[in-house]
Design a protein around this motif. Sequence first.
Motif, PDB file in Angstrom:
ATOM      1  N   GLY A 183       0.832  -1.199   0.000  1.00 46.18           N
ATOM      2  CA  GLY A 183       0.000   0.000   0.000  1.00 46.18           C
ATOM      3  C   GLY A 183       0.863   1.244   0.000  1.00 46.18           C
ATOM      4  N   ARG A 184       0.276   2.324  -0.525  1.00 49.00           N
ATOM      5  CA  ARG A 184       0.935   3.633  -0.412  1.00 49.00           C
ATOM      6  C   ARG A 184       0.365   4.289   0.835  1.00 49.00           C
ATOM      7  NH1 ARG A 184      -0.913   3.722  -6.028  1.00 49.00           N
ATOM      8  NH2 ARG A 184       0.847   3.132  -7.351  1.00 49.00           N
ATOM      9  N   SER A 185       1.271   4.590   1.774  1.00 49.87           N
ATOM     10  CA  SER A 185       0.833   5.220   3.006  1.00 49.87           C
ATOM     11  C   SER A 185       1.108   6.713   2.910  1.00 49.87           C
ATOM     12  CB  SER A 185       1.605   4.598   4.169  1.00 49.87           C
ATOM     13  OG  SER A 185       1.741   5.525   5.197  1.00 49.87           O
ATOM     14  N   HIS A 186       0.148   7.517   3.338  1.00 53.49           N
ATOM     15  CA  HIS A 186       0.311   8.976   3.236  1.00 53.49           C
ATOM     16  C   HIS A 186       0.463   9.612   4.611  1.00 53.49           C
ATOM     17  CE1 HIS A 186      -0.770   8.886  -1.038  1.00 53.49           C
ATOM     18  NE2 HIS A 186      -1.656   7.981  -0.691  1.00 53.49           N
ATOM     19  N   ARG A 187       0.723   8.769   5.646  1.00 57.83           N
ATOM     20  CA  ARG A 187       0.752   9.281   7.021  1.00 57.83           C
ATOM     21  C   ARG A 187       1.962  10.177   7.269  1.00 57.83           C
ATOM     22  NH1 ARG A 187      -0.813   6.729  12.767  1.00 57.83           N
ATOM     23  NH2 ARG A 187       1.056   5.477  12.695  1.00 57.83           N
ATOM     24  N   SER A 188       3.149   9.687   6.877  1.00 60.24           N
ATOM     25  CA  SER A 188       4.331  10.530   7.067  1.00 60.24           C
ATOM     26  C   SER A 188       4.431  11.482   5.878  1.00 60.24           C
ATOM     27  CB  SER A 188       5.573   9.674   7.185  1.00 60.24           C
ATOM     28  OG  SER A 188       5.469   8.548   6.353  1.00 60.24           O
ATOM     29  N   GLU A 189       5.326  12.477   5.948  1.00 58.75           N
ATOM     30  CA  GLU A 189       5.446  13.389   4.806  1.00 58.75           C
ATOM     31  C   GLU A 189       5.831  12.569   3.588  1.00 58.75           C
ATOM     32  OE1 GLU A 189       8.768  13.838   6.976  1.00 58.75           O
ATOM     33  OE2 GLU A 189       6.930  13.615   8.158  1.00 58.75           O
ATOM     34  N   GLY A 190       5.277  12.939   2.469  1.00 60.22           N
ATOM     35  CA  GLY A 190       5.553  12.197   1.241  1.00 60.22           C
ATOM     36  C   GLY A 190       4.819  10.877   1.246  1.00 60.22           C
ATOM     37  N   GLU A 191       5.192  10.040   0.313  1.00 63.31           N
ATOM     38  CA  GLU A 191       4.494   8.779   0.169  1.00 63.31           C
ATOM     39  C   GLU A 191       5.465   7.651   0.485  1.00 63.31           C
ATOM     40  OE1 GLU A 191       1.468   8.670  -3.216  1.00 63.31           O
ATOM     41  OE2 GLU A 191       3.027   7.221  -3.770  1.00 63.31           O
ATOM     42  N   LYS A 192       4.959   6.618   1.141  1.00 65.46           N
ATOM     43  CA  LYS A 192       5.854   5.527   1.537  1.00 65.46           C
ATOM     44  C   LYS A 192       5.156   4.210   1.221  1.00 65.46           C
ATOM     45  CE  LYS A 192       7.210   3.929   6.020  1.00 65.46           C
ATOM     46  NZ  LYS A 192       7.004   4.189   7.420  1.00 65.46           N
ATOM     47  N   LEU A 193       5.922   3.214   0.730  1.00 67.02           N
ATOM     48  CA  LEU A 193       5.305   1.911   0.483  1.00 67.02           C
ATOM     49  C   LEU A 193       5.395   1.054   1.738  1.00 67.02           C
ATOM     50  CD1 LEU A 193       6.525   0.923  -3.104  1.00 67.02           C
ATOM     51  CD2 LEU A 193       4.472   2.180  -2.415  1.00 67.02           C
ATOM     52  N   VAL A 194       4.291   0.399   2.061  1.00 65.32           N
ATOM     53  CA  VAL A 194       4.284  -0.482   3.240  1.00 65.32           C
ATOM     54  C   VAL A 194       3.601  -1.800   2.875  1.00 65.32           C
ATOM     55  CG1 VAL A 194       4.130   1.478   4.852  1.00 65.32           C
ATOM     56  CG2 VAL A 194       2.036   0.324   4.160  1.00 65.32           C
TER      57      VAL A 194
END
Length: 250
Positions: A183-194
């Motif tokens: 998934g693409r997580s939008h919680r932290s700044e920018g986008e992160k894959l988790v």
Amino acid sequence: MGLKKKKKLYEGKAKILYSTDNSYTVIQHFKDEATAFNAKKKETIEGKGVLNNFLSEFFMLRLNSINIPTHFIKRLNMREQLVEKCEIIPLEVVVRNIASGSLSKRLGIEEGTRLPRPLVEFYYKDDSLNDPLVTESQISTFEWASESELGEIFEIALRTNDFLCGLLLAVELTLVDFKIEIGRSHRSEGEKLVIADEISPDTCRLWDSNTKRRLDKDVFRLNKGSIAVAYTEVANRFDLLPKNVKRVIE
Ligand code: ADP
Ligand code: UDP
């Protein structure tokens, strides 16, 4: 703290997602329904949801501990966990160490043959199309994931495979293959894959390293006994169940 269950966002074959009062999290509820062959075979198996909730918590926490990011935040109760809400990449990412299932059927490789190196495959997540196998070029062309995301997905998939193989081997289980969703997580700044969704015997093939007994969803697919008993055995090898619930069902 965003723990109030609000409304049902989605009900799938194995889980229900609920919104919380925090827009960055969702509650994942694990159901007792087991399905196989794109839901053509269906059954309720008492205790399956509880077992997968504990097992997925365990695998996700261990991955988090070696800095492989997952959506997992915390387990809330016997059937529910709080996770980061993600934009799911519509791919089932499969890693295989030993030939089995659709690989054996498609390429005629005898089940149980160890592959020369771990194999990563992608299936397009669409039940109406039966989750077809897709190429990297199709993934880029149809923009299901960018090229740089695809590189990152390979890395996450292979690191996860190495780590889980070792973790499972320590309790005499062989990781034959598994599926993850990213998934693409939008919680932290920018986008992160988790890593999102779940990691459990519903999404892995696990064989007892000595006897080769199957302790995963194949027990259900192939009518080889009770999956609740098989999944309880996996959970007990890691001592995961609360002391008063050593067996989820008899
Ligand atoms: P299915 O949709 O195949 O019937 P499930 O019953 O397991 O499967 O449903 C869970 C759904 O929730 C899946 O579609 C999965 O992609 C989605 N999902 C899992 N984790 C997350 C997450 N962290 N954020 C948003 N969606 C998620
Ligand atoms: N898998 C899964 N969900 C799916 C398809 C596969 O979790 O919708 C898992 C399956 O449990 C196995 C691995 O991915 O661990 C490889 O599955 P395979 O392609 O062999 O398909 P199957 O034989 O399960 O249809």
